[in-house]
Each structure stands twice: as structure tokens, then as C-alpha cells.
Enzyme design. Sequence first.
Site, PDB file in Angstrom:
ATOM      1  N   HIS B  54       5.418  -5.022  13.693  1.00  0.00           N
ATOM      2  CA  HIS B  54       6.088  -3.852  12.760  1.00  0.00           C
ATOM      3  C   HIS B  54       7.119  -3.238  13.955  1.00  0.00           C
ATOM      4  O   HIS B  54       8.271  -2.730  13.576  1.00  0.00           O
ATOM      5  CB  HIS B  54       5.144  -2.833  12.563  1.00  0.00           C
ATOM      6  CG  HIS B  54       6.010  -1.708  11.735  1.00  0.00           C
ATOM      7  ND1 HIS B  54       6.274  -1.731  10.304  1.00  0.00           N
ATOM      8  CD2 HIS B  54       6.079  -0.490  12.110  1.00  0.00           C
ATOM      9  CE1 HIS B  54       6.492  -0.525   9.784  1.00  0.00           C
ATOM     10  NE2 HIS B  54       6.645   0.438  11.002  1.00  0.00           N
ATOM     11  N   SER B  99      10.477  -0.240   4.440  1.00  0.00           N
ATOM     12  CA  SER B  99       9.407  -0.314   3.541  1.00  0.00           C
ATOM     13  C   SER B  99       8.232   0.565   4.029  1.00  0.00           C
ATOM     14  O   SER B  99       8.007   1.183   5.153  1.00  0.00           O
ATOM     15  CB  SER B  99       8.824  -1.709   3.634  1.00  0.00           C
ATOM     16  OG  SER B  99       8.367  -1.741   5.176  1.00  0.00           O
ATOM     17  N   HIS B 100       7.319   0.825   2.911  1.00  0.00           N
ATOM     18  CA  HIS B 100       6.047   1.756   3.090  1.00  0.00           C
ATOM     19  C   HIS B 100       4.984   0.912   2.193  1.00  0.00           C
ATOM     20  O   HIS B 100       4.484   1.624   1.520  1.00  0.00           O
ATOM     21  CB  HIS B 100       6.261   3.144   2.929  1.00  0.00           C
ATOM     22  CG  HIS B 100       5.765   4.177   3.939  1.00  0.00           C
ATOM     23  ND1 HIS B 100       4.999   5.004   3.777  1.00  0.00           N
ATOM     24  CD2 HIS B 100       5.569   3.768   5.214  1.00  0.00           C
ATOM     25  CE1 HIS B 100       4.500   5.599   4.942  1.00  0.00           C
ATOM     26  NE2 HIS B 100       4.856   4.783   5.641  1.00  0.00           N
ATOM     27  N   ASN B 101       4.837  -0.413   2.282  1.00  0.00           N
ATOM     28  CA  ASN B 101       4.184  -1.072   1.041  1.00  0.00           C
ATOM     29  C   ASN B 101       2.603  -0.854   1.340  1.00  0.00           C
ATOM     30  O   ASN B 101       2.104  -0.557   0.343  1.00  0.00           O
ATOM     31  CB  ASN B 101       4.709  -2.574   1.197  1.00  0.00           C
ATOM     32  CG  ASN B 101       5.939  -3.079   1.302  1.00  0.00           C
ATOM     33  OD1 ASN B 101       6.797  -2.005   0.801  1.00  0.00           O
ATOM     34  ND2 ASN B 101       6.458  -3.866   1.837  1.00  0.00           N
ATOM     35  N   GLU B 318       0.256   9.028  13.860  1.00  0.00           N
ATOM     36  CA  GLU B 318       1.587   8.963  13.172  1.00  0.00           C
ATOM     37  C   GLU B 318       1.682  10.301  12.160  1.00  0.00           C
ATOM     38  O   GLU B 318       2.060   9.910  11.130  1.00  0.00           O
ATOM     39  CB  GLU B 318       1.507   7.649  12.342  1.00  0.00           C
ATOM     40  CG  GLU B 318       1.509   6.633  13.318  1.00  0.00           C
ATOM     41  CD  GLU B 318       1.969   5.015  12.502  1.00  0.00           C
ATOM     42  OE1 GLU B 318       1.860   5.017  11.401  1.00  0.00           O
ATOM     43  OE2 GLU B 318       1.957   4.151  13.381  1.00  0.00           O
TER      44      GLU B 318
END
Lengths: 81, 742, 229
Positions: B54, B99-101, B318
Site C-alpha cells: 500500500h 481506494s478505500h475498499n 491511522e
Amino acid sequence: MRAKVFVTPRKGILDPQGRAVEGALKSLGFGAIGNVRVGRFITLEIDAPSRAEAESAVRQICERLLANPNIEDFRFEVDAE
Amino acid sequence: MSAAAALPGEPKVDLAAARAHGLTGAEFAAIERILGRVPTFTELGVFSVMWSEHCSYKSSRKHLKTLPREGANVVVGPGENAGAIDVGDGWVAVFKIESHNHPSYVEPYQGAATGVGGILRDIFTMGARPIASMDSLKFGAIDHPRTRYLVNGVVGGIGGYGNCVGVPTVAGEVMFDPGYNGNILVNAFSLGLARREDLQSARARGVGNPVLYVGSATGRDGIHGASLLASAEFDAESEAKRPTVQVGDPFTEKLLIEACLEAIKTGAIAAIQDMGAAGLTSSSSEMAGRGGLGVELDLDRVPLREPNLSPYEILLSESQERMLIVAEHGREAELAAVFEKWDLHAVVIGAITGDGRWRARFRGGVVADIPVAALSDAAPLYDRPAAPPGRAPIETRPAAAVARPEPAAAMRALIASPNVASRRMVFRQYDSLVLSNTVAGPGGDAAVLRIKGSRRGLALKVDSNPRACALDPYLGAIATVCEAARNVACVGARPAAITNCLNYGNPERPEIMWQFVRGVAGLGDSARAFNTPVISGNVSFYNETEGRAIPPTPTIAVVGTFADVSLNIKHCFSLPGDLVVLVRTAPPSLAASEYADLFRVAGGALAPIDLVRERRLLDGLVECAQRRLLRSAHDVSEGGMAVALAEACFDSDRGLGAEIEPVATDGDAEAWFGEGASSVIVSAPAENLKAIRDIFAPLEVRPVGRVAAAARLKLGRWFDEDVATLRRLYEEALPGRLGRHD
Amino acid sequence: MKWGVVRFPGSLDDGDALWALRDVLGQEAAPLWHKEESLGGAECVVLPGGFSYGDYLRCGAIARFSPIMKSVARFAADGGLVLGICNGFQILCEAHLLPGALTRNRSLAFVCDFVDLRVENPSTPFTRAAHRGETLRLPIKHGEGCYVAPEDELRQLEERGQILLRYVDERGEATDAANPNGSMRSIAGVANDRFNVFGLMPHPEHAVEAALGGVAGRKIFESIAGAAR
């Protein structure tokens, strides 16, 4: 039987609502408050042969729908009518 | 040789611990070589996130380098938090899609909400005010048991965040396909505007400059969230291993937007970056890395939401709505005052150093001491093997030997099919108007925004075509770029630049890597042909559940520019008697079409795409708009020409219809419902036909009928229906399948 | 005339109100900061749309306690004109400057759409540029716009003509289908009994330019500007 369900943000989870209310209370002069958390309070009636079975049903209700296990904790009280 | 000491009680660091962090044996050996010693547990965590797929793009970087990134209009290319293009009159448009899949599959509301929040921060960290968002959403089959829950959560989260932060959601796409049953896609796009001189950089400068932390306090949110989750496949266990979910706070985000933009105006900011994936670690090391400098952080000064976070947790958290700022030395107080005005606190947590080290202190000791370059430039790079699958690519659904339906019934079924029907129930939940720039919002071919105080404007659209990509990942990627660019050109804007989100399965499998490599090649070839550089983007690998990958899904957003936004064109018919004209680059086919999917008939292979002809179509649409030759233009997509004609009738305020002459074999499925090739339905006064033909030559330009005053749609001799009846089918399909919202 | 647009933390349509007033309608308008008490000599105070303080408790509940709201209450008591749009309407209800309350939409979902509004009482400072029964097409965008009040209160509002706008269909009828949020008696906007404070859920500031959602919203601002003259 009547159940009272308390759903609150899980410990350690950011609670923007609680934070906003805390800020507002402090700005109104309630300086001594802290750690405001905002949740939901739900009451419901349940037909069950015993208190234990009512509690088990309410637990399932909480796990399945009333609380989001990703971000919320719940507790409940069951009282006979 | 550097010095960093383990903390008492910390887990032991060895190869097993490294593997549990997702690092390979070779990667662990490289870390030991770089440090000249065994890393501390904190350092192991830091390397694992920074070297994750990522953050490091280790499998994709080699291929992404082949994309065209240069262009006369490019102000900032890939490498910063978002790309930027010049849009005239001193304005630059800053945009990116991400993306935030995985987070959205685990917790749809918060996952989607924090996806929107993250992409907004990438925009305003550049000094641009976010003015528009879009989303590309892919769900499983509409009747899959989890789909309804996921749709409600994701749409609720996008609206809940976007509406509350005051950035309009102006366009998007929603698709349902069984290929996403176990792995949905949530790709969020945001665009901001800045004066060119106000653009900010995330390149640290100035040894001794203080590092400021602004925004929400740090909690245990999403530790290893984006970085690990997005770098490993889902399995049944991941439900149990779930990290603390990140919760979005759009109110704080709104304060951050206003405060950061105001702080930037002071000129006291040397560099600024949001704390996204891998939070404090990535933001600090990336800023230092870009500047070729070092940074030292004092973790005891980081604002914490709960006590007793370890350095490992502080560095990897996060938590959302946090920004890291390198301030000009001596001007901290000036910045702090701006943030105080917005009830935010700026805290000095470190300083920029000249020694090229990334160092973190905690309770008097050094807990991490790593060369900055090792976390950015020197991260591992892989050239993973790519090979086509052994068998020929098959269609997403096996073709059953089913007879083709009667065409009028097919038309009604297509209008109500989940991938064609109106998305109104979704976009009605988004504020598309705030900021007063929305000339055309959701529902048209592309969103149109004006730029205040100027005649100029922008058009935006996001598209994807996983069915075509599953048939042929190269041609599918080209078809996707063509469609997004065509949508932008249909409203009259000139396609200017691309941002992309490349969603694929596990790159360690050669056939997935092959899909990816072919997709990047298609994206590059079409972007070069259209002179639309790829200025930002994101790669999302490991979109798999239990070994089953999603269909290859490059999501493409195209931004176009208007010199005069008042020349924008609507997609719906506007005057009775106008000619309806079909313009296309090649004959349509049923390959990868909604028709083939819905009725389970064999669609065949994708035809090659001639990019020169595609470019002609785009240029022609823009020229027609500039010369005011058209009264409407609408892209032919899912459902083919017949559906496009119906859509052009639906949104005309005057309640118009159309009468279309028989085409080829009357009711022929390829002609009426075929997709694939690039076709556009335009309407225009008859006297403009010659000019339109000249502009589009040598493409096929064929008058097919007339706009009618009566609100009926007549297609050849095979279809004649009241527009209101058709529209009801179109509007009620999704609420009927997903639950009503009014 | 001179307008002041209050900016709370979390206000979103404050810039749009200023744009509509200043740049489109040529009025003199300035932002007012929530931490200040001065209204800067404004003749009409606008409380704009948005999510003040995130609207995390009840919409408008926290904003009503900001310093500027003390001045707004005093200004209203002295007969000054106050316009609350969307979140501003919610704040005015929370501050008891307007009757009733706004609760979650019947659908439980946020709704952004254009709606038709019927002008019920054109003899107020906020509606005088319109005529009775005129239909205005304005956008709404809210999650909590369902107007509720006790039955006797509603009766009084009707009798005194305090209901200024109702949601209607294309034929001008206040049908259930045309009610986007479940508001009692299809109420979209109400005034106080002195007719100097007006709150509405629709956004007139988003309907002042033909190219962006029509010009029906001008009627509201032109009424106010005319009233003050």
C-alpha cells in the site's frame, strides 16, 4: 419482560459526538466535566418463559442489530414487568 | 550504525515476528543490513508499514513509470499528495482518486466516510480548496444477502461525511456484479481549486524547522489498517483480527480545511501533509525523504486520545483528521493562532534535521533510528512475473443456451436492470449543490462546475468497465478511458488529465500481475492518444476473498476544461423537431454488454479500438460545443443506443419524446442494445447536420430520427411506449431492489 | 441594504449566502464570526445552512449558545430581521426564536433535490415580492427537516398566517407525496408571530442564478431588501 439496552461507543473508539458535546459544555462553563461519551438508550418488551432466556434473546438482538460490534459496546438490564 | 533501544516488555524481534508483520525473509535481512543490527519492535512496525504494498507500490512502481505524466498543462505530477493541472486564469485544479475498499467491506459506513475524508485531505494539503467529490462504487450481485447492507452503509457514509464537510458530491458510478460479492470497491475522488502561487508542497525544507501536529488526538485506530489490510487477502479470520475501526469526524475535517487554508495564506508553512495510511510514520518520513533531509520526533508530545499508547502504536495509528506541518522557524506562534481561531491546537512534536535520519524519541530514549531513504526511495521493488491465464479468458458468466428475448421485453428489462436503472436514490442522499459551482450535477454524462469570477469551468467523470477488462484487460482499460473521456467531451469540455485507481487481485499470482500490466499498458496508450496525462492515482492490490479475485477494475476519472462554461451541453433532448443523430467510431457489439450479461447470451470477443478515431470523436464533440451546433449529447453505454435514447427523453423538462427510424434489421440486438464501440447520440437543428458531418469526418454520422413533442419513445417498428411509463420503470427499479427512501 | 451572515464552526452555506447576496444581488453583506457579539450594523442577519458543531447532539443545539446568538436574540427582540436557512432554521427553533422543532426526515435519509413551495402568506417582509399561491422552485438538502409542533401550536400558526411556505406538487397541492421529509402540514418555512424572524428548510441562496438552479430564491431576498427600504 422489559429490557433496557445501553449502546455506547467502544472504549478507545473516537466519539466525535461526545467530543462536540464536551466542548460545548466546557464553553458553557461546566469546566469540571470530561470524557463525555454519547450513545443510545433503547427499551423494548420481550416475551420469554424465563429471565435467562430473555437475557439471551436480548443479547442476540444487541449483537445482531442494536449495536455495531465494530465500534460499539452494549449492556442491558432485563426486568420482569 | 545507529542506536535505538528496545523498550522493556517489548515483543522479541526475529524472522517470525517479521513474517507476522507481512515482511519476507529477504526483506527482513535487508532491514538488518540497512540498520547494521536487529531492528527494535517499533522499527519493525515502521518498516512493515512503509514497505507494505500500500505504501511502497513495490509491485506496481515499475509499471506505473511507463504512464504519460507530462503535459503542457501539468503543474504537479505524481509524487506529491495529488496532481495538479493549469485550468486557466491563474487557477489550478488539484485532484486524485483513492481506494478505500477493504475498510469499507469491514465497516461500510465508517470505511466509506473515512475514504472521503482521506482524499479530501490529500487535496487541501496541496493548498487547494476541495470543491467537488465523486465516487466509484462496486457491489456484489444486487440480490446477494450482504449487498443491501453494504450499499446503505457505504452511501450513508459518503453522504454523512461529504454533506457535513461541505464539499458537493457531483457525480459517480454504482455497479452491481457477482465478481464483487466478497470484496466491494469504494474509490473516492476529490478535486480542489487553488491559485497557482498558493500551491503547497509536501517536501520538507529548512534544518531546524519545527514539525507541528494539528487535528484530532491519536488513538489506536486502524493500526496496520490500510497498510496491512490492503496488502493481504481477506479470509474468515480477518473478521476476528479486526483492528480498531477508524471513525470519521467530518466536523473536525471542516475545521481543518478552513484552518489549513488560512494557515497557508500566512506563508509560515514550509511543507504540509496529511497523516493517512501509516499515519505519523509515513507523513514524516515522506516529507523528509522528498526534501533529502532528516526528521526527529518526540513521541511524548503527540496528543493522545487515551493514555499508555506505545511508540509502536503512536507511530502506526491511522486516527483520522490529522495533519503534519513543517513550519518556518520562529513562526510557530503565528500558525498556532490560526488553528486556535478554529478551536484546533497545533503542537510542536519535532524538528527537521540535516542528517538524513528518521528518529523517534520516547521517554528519554531513542526507539527508532532509520535512514529516511530506507523508508522511501530504498524500499524494495519487485518485478513480479506476469503471465496470461492458461485458458482463454472467459466471460464473467457462462453463456447458457438461452434464446434471445423479444426486443420490446428486452428494452423494458434493460431499463430496469440494476446496472442501467436510475441512480437517483443514491445521489439524492448527497449534497451536490453546496459551494454554488454546480452547473450540472449527478445524472448527466459528466458533472459541470463553473469557476467563480471567470468564464471557465470544469467537467468531471469517473468510469470503469470490469466486464470488458475481464474479457481483455488491455482493451478493457482503453475502453474505460474512452468512456470517461467521451462523457467529459459530451458535455462540451476538453479532456485534460486523468487520475486512476487500479483495483486488482493478488499481484503475487502471475495471471493477476498480467491483468495489471496489460491494464497499465491500455491506460498509457489511451492517455497518450488523448493527450491526457495521468497526474495522480493509487493502486489497490489483494482484492480477493478466499483465493477469488475481483474482475480487473481500473477506475478512471477524467477532468476536462471549458474556456466558456456557458457552452456546456445537456444529455437530454430540448426542442421538438431537432434531428437525432448517431455519431460513432465503429459498429456496436454485444461483447461485455449489459444485454449479454442480463440475458446470459454469448457476447463474443472485444473488437480492437482505433484510438485515432476515438480522438476524432472527442475533438469533434468539443468543437461542436464551441460552435454551438448541438442541443444535446449523450454517451451510449450500458444498454446501448435504445437505452441512451430513453435516457435522453427522461430528463427533458418539457416532457419530450423521440421517433427513431428503423435501423438495420428492426429490433436487432447488436444495433439497438450493443455497446463496445464509442457511440454518441446528439440532437441538433437539421440545418447543422452538414457542419456536424464535416467536423466528425471520417466517422459515421447518421441521422436516425427526430425529437418529438409527444412524450413517447418510438424505436423503429418494434417499440412504442409512453416516456412516463418507461421512466417509472427506470426510477423505481433500484428502490424496489434495495429498499425505498421516501 | 446591509446583511450579516453568521459563520459558526461547521457552517457550510455561509459562503453561498454571501455569494448570492454580494456577487449576484449586489447587496452589502459581511460574514459575522460566532465568537463575536457585534452584528456589524446588519439590517438583516442570516443564519446559514450547514452542520454547526457537526450537529452531533441535535441540529442547532450547540450553536444557539454561541456569543453571537445572544446578539441575534436581542436584535430579533428589537424587531430586527432574521433569516434562518436550513441549519439556521434549526438553530432558530433551538433558540426558541421560532416555534416548533426539526426532526429526522421520515425516510431517515438525507435528501438533496429541487422541490416546489407554495407561498402561503405574501404580506410579510420575507415574502412580499411574491403573491399568494405562487410556486417557488428551490433546492432542499437536509437530513433533519421534518417540522413538528404541538397541534394547538400548529393551529395558532395557521390562524396567524405564520406558515409562509409549504411543500406542494406540480399542481400546487400540498400532497403527502410532495412532502419530502414528513413535515407536519407540509410546512417548509415559518415566521414568528411578529413576522421579523423567518426560518425555512429550502435554500433560496442556491436559486439565484439561471445557470445554477433557477432564480426563484431571489424572491425571498428581494422581499427582505424591499421591506427594509
